[in-house]
Design an enzyme around this catalytic site. Structure first.
Site, PDB file in Angstrom:
ATOM      1  N   SER B 206       0.840  -1.208   0.000  1.00  0.00           N
ATOM      2  CA  SER B 206       0.000   0.000   0.000  1.00  0.00           C
ATOM      3  C   SER B 206       0.870   1.252   0.000  1.00  0.00           C
ATOM      4  O   SER B 206       0.558   2.232  -0.672  1.00  0.00           O
ATOM      5  CB  SER B 206      -0.925  -0.007   1.209  1.00  0.00           C
ATOM      6  OG  SER B 206      -0.179   0.186   2.382  1.00  0.00           O
ATOM      7  N   ARG B 210       0.370   3.569  -3.214  1.00  0.00           N
ATOM      8  CA  ARG B 210      -0.271   4.866  -2.976  1.00  0.00           C
ATOM      9  C   ARG B 210       0.498   5.975  -3.684  1.00  0.00           C
ATOM     10  O   ARG B 210      -0.057   6.782  -4.420  1.00  0.00           O
ATOM     11  CB  ARG B 210      -0.342   5.149  -1.486  1.00  0.00           C
ATOM     12  CG  ARG B 210      -0.999   6.471  -1.161  1.00  0.00           C
ATOM     13  CD  ARG B 210      -1.011   6.752   0.331  1.00  0.00           C
ATOM     14  NE  ARG B 210      -1.709   5.702   1.065  1.00  0.00           N
ATOM     15  CZ  ARG B 210      -1.105   4.810   1.832  1.00  0.00           C
ATOM     16  NH1 ARG B 210       0.210   4.859   1.980  1.00  0.00           N
ATOM     17  NH2 ARG B 210      -1.789   3.892   2.462  1.00  0.00           N
ATOM     18  N   ASN B 214      -0.882   7.811  -7.170  1.00  0.00           N
ATOM     19  CA  ASN B 214      -1.154   9.242  -7.183  1.00  0.00           C
ATOM     20  C   ASN B 214      -0.353   9.964  -8.249  1.00  0.00           C
ATOM     21  O   ASN B 214      -0.885  10.784  -8.993  1.00  0.00           O
ATOM     22  CB  ASN B 214      -0.830   9.852  -5.818  1.00  0.00           C
ATOM     23  CG  ASN B 214      -2.011   9.781  -4.882  1.00  0.00           C
ATOM     24  OD1 ASN B 214      -2.914  10.586  -4.989  1.00  0.00           O
ATOM     25  ND2 ASN B 214      -2.014   8.805  -3.998  1.00  0.00           N
TER      26      ASN B 214
END
Lengths: 164, 269
Positions: B206, B210, B214
């Site tokens: 994660s 992440r 993004n």
């Protein structure tokens, strides 16, 4: 989106950069921050202390000033009193001196009056004797008629009291 | 700024291709390395290392001249960053960590990722266009849109987490945490292990996805905007302003989660 050796390359690069940062960047910067923080804290403490000392000093100065003022008042009072005393003393002294001088003058006056009267009396006695001698035509022994002469002198004195 | 003669799809897929080099059949080949693990994304590595050097150069220059007196403007910036990271570490850890690596690690990650993300704010075509004229076919300038880069950092953090877990709690203590939670019963060991294992593995995945997601999405939107002709100018500006937030926020989140994972490794349950 393929996984490849970049994974390893990036890991190695990261380890090197993190190591460098840990070794050469973090400690001096952190040290500077801590040191300055301490200096600022010390400075603030010193400022507080200085302010407290200033207040104490001001307080002390005020009490000293008050003491001095009180003492000055005392001194002035004392001086005033002393001067009054001195003036009074001088007055007393002067009046005593004046009285003394007057008394002495009076004494001298009396003395010289007495002396003059005695001289006058002797002169009168001598004149009386001389007169009597001329009247009688012969020498009158002053010593043998001393009592008479004294009486005469006393009589003269009584008749001229204003000279006394 | 889509070049004429390219369709939008070609433009985008061209821009999303890394400059890759690998050895195939005894020869170095460029951009023909699909599925080959022994390949290097040259653009990601070059920009990551360049930005890393920029970071190290700038910070060490300031660190060398660091004064305890009145700091200069550069030193103030560095001190703000260092102080901020240091405060984050202090706030997250219940006891100050013995290891001296955690705060510098967090700071390096924060600033480095911030710099790598910031490459996204350079208009998407400039550097690839310049590179194209120098004969370089593909160029991706934002290292954090390369999944290799984000995974490398996340896995490093993950390995460090495991290292600290074992160092602080001991091998058995760490194992107990994996197999005796949440149900402290011998029969529940396999269940616990499956649960804890997933949550353990989920952390680096994660963490890296992440950041990657993004930035990848941000870059993609820049590319889509770049296809709009004259209307790209206000839109580009608007998205860049918004992206500025993402750039900083994602760097911060990566740093903060790194600190949190490491602090969890330090804590006894």
């Amino acid at each position: 989106m393929d996984f490849n050796l970049t994974l390893i390359g990036q890991t190695v690069a990261m380890i090197v950069f993190v190591w460098f940062c840990m070794r050469f960047i973090w400690p001096p910067v952190m040290n500077a921050i801590e040191q300055r923080r301490k200096e600022i804290a010390d400075g603030i403490a010193a400022g507080d202390k200085g302010q407290r000392e200033l207040a104490d000093a001001r307080h002390g100065a005020e009490s000293i000033l008050q003491d001095a003022r009180q003492k000055a008042t005392q001194v002035a009072d004392m001086a005033h009193k002393r001067s009054n005393e001195m003036v009074a003393e001088a007055k007393e002294h002067a009046s005593a001196e004046g009285e003394r001088i007057v008394a002495a003058a009076r004494t001298e006056l009396v003395t010289s009056q007495t002396k003059a009267r005695d001289a006058l009396r002797r002169e009168v006695a001598a004149l009386a004797v001389a007169g009597a001698t001329r009247v009688l035509g012969r020498e009158v022994d002053a010593k043998s008629h001393a009592t008479l002469l004294d009486e005469l002198a006393a009589e003269l004195e009584k008749q001229a009291p204003t000279h006394g | 700024m889509a070049e004429t003669g390219h369709s939008a799809g070609e433009y985008i897929s061209h821009h999303l291709q890394n400059l890759t080099v690998c050895k195939a059949d005894g020869q170095w080949v460029w951009n023909e390395c699909h599925g080959n693990f022994f390949a290097i994304n040259v653009d990601s590595m070059v920009f990551a290392i360049l930005l890393g050097f920029a970071l190290v150069f700038f910070f060490s220059r300031v660190a060398k001249r660091a004064t305890t007196g009145v700091p200069g403007k550069l030193q103030t910036i560095v001190e703000i960053v260092v102080g901020f990271v240091d405060q984050s570490v202090r706030d997250t850890f219940s006891h100050p960590p013995k290891s001296r690596v955690i705060a510098p690690l967090a700071m390096t990650l924060f600033v480095w990722i911030f710099l790598m993300n910031s490459m996204d704010l350079i208009p998407v075509d400039w550097l690839p266009w310049a590179a194209g004229h120098l004969g370089v076919e593909h160029l991706r300038v934002v290292p954090t849109t390369d999944v290799n880069v984000t995974f490398a950092m996340a896995i490093s953090v993950f390995l460090l987490t495991i290292y600290f877990s074992i160092k602080i709690k001991g091998g058995w203590g760490f194992t107990k945490e994996l197999i005796l939670q949440p149900f402290n019963h011998w029969a529940a060991v396999p269940f616990n292990f499956a649960l804890e294992g997933v949550s353990l593995i989920a952390k680096p995945i994660s963490l890296s996805l992440r950041l990657f997601g993004n930035l990848y999405a941000g870059e993609l939107i820049f590319m889509l905007i770049a296809l709009l002709g004259i209307w790209q100018l206000p839109l580009h500006f608007a998205w860049a302003v918004f992206h500025l937030l993402i750039v900083l926020l994602q760097a911060f989140i990566f740093m903060m989660l790194t600190i949190v994972y490491l602090s969890q490794a330090h804590e006894h349950h």
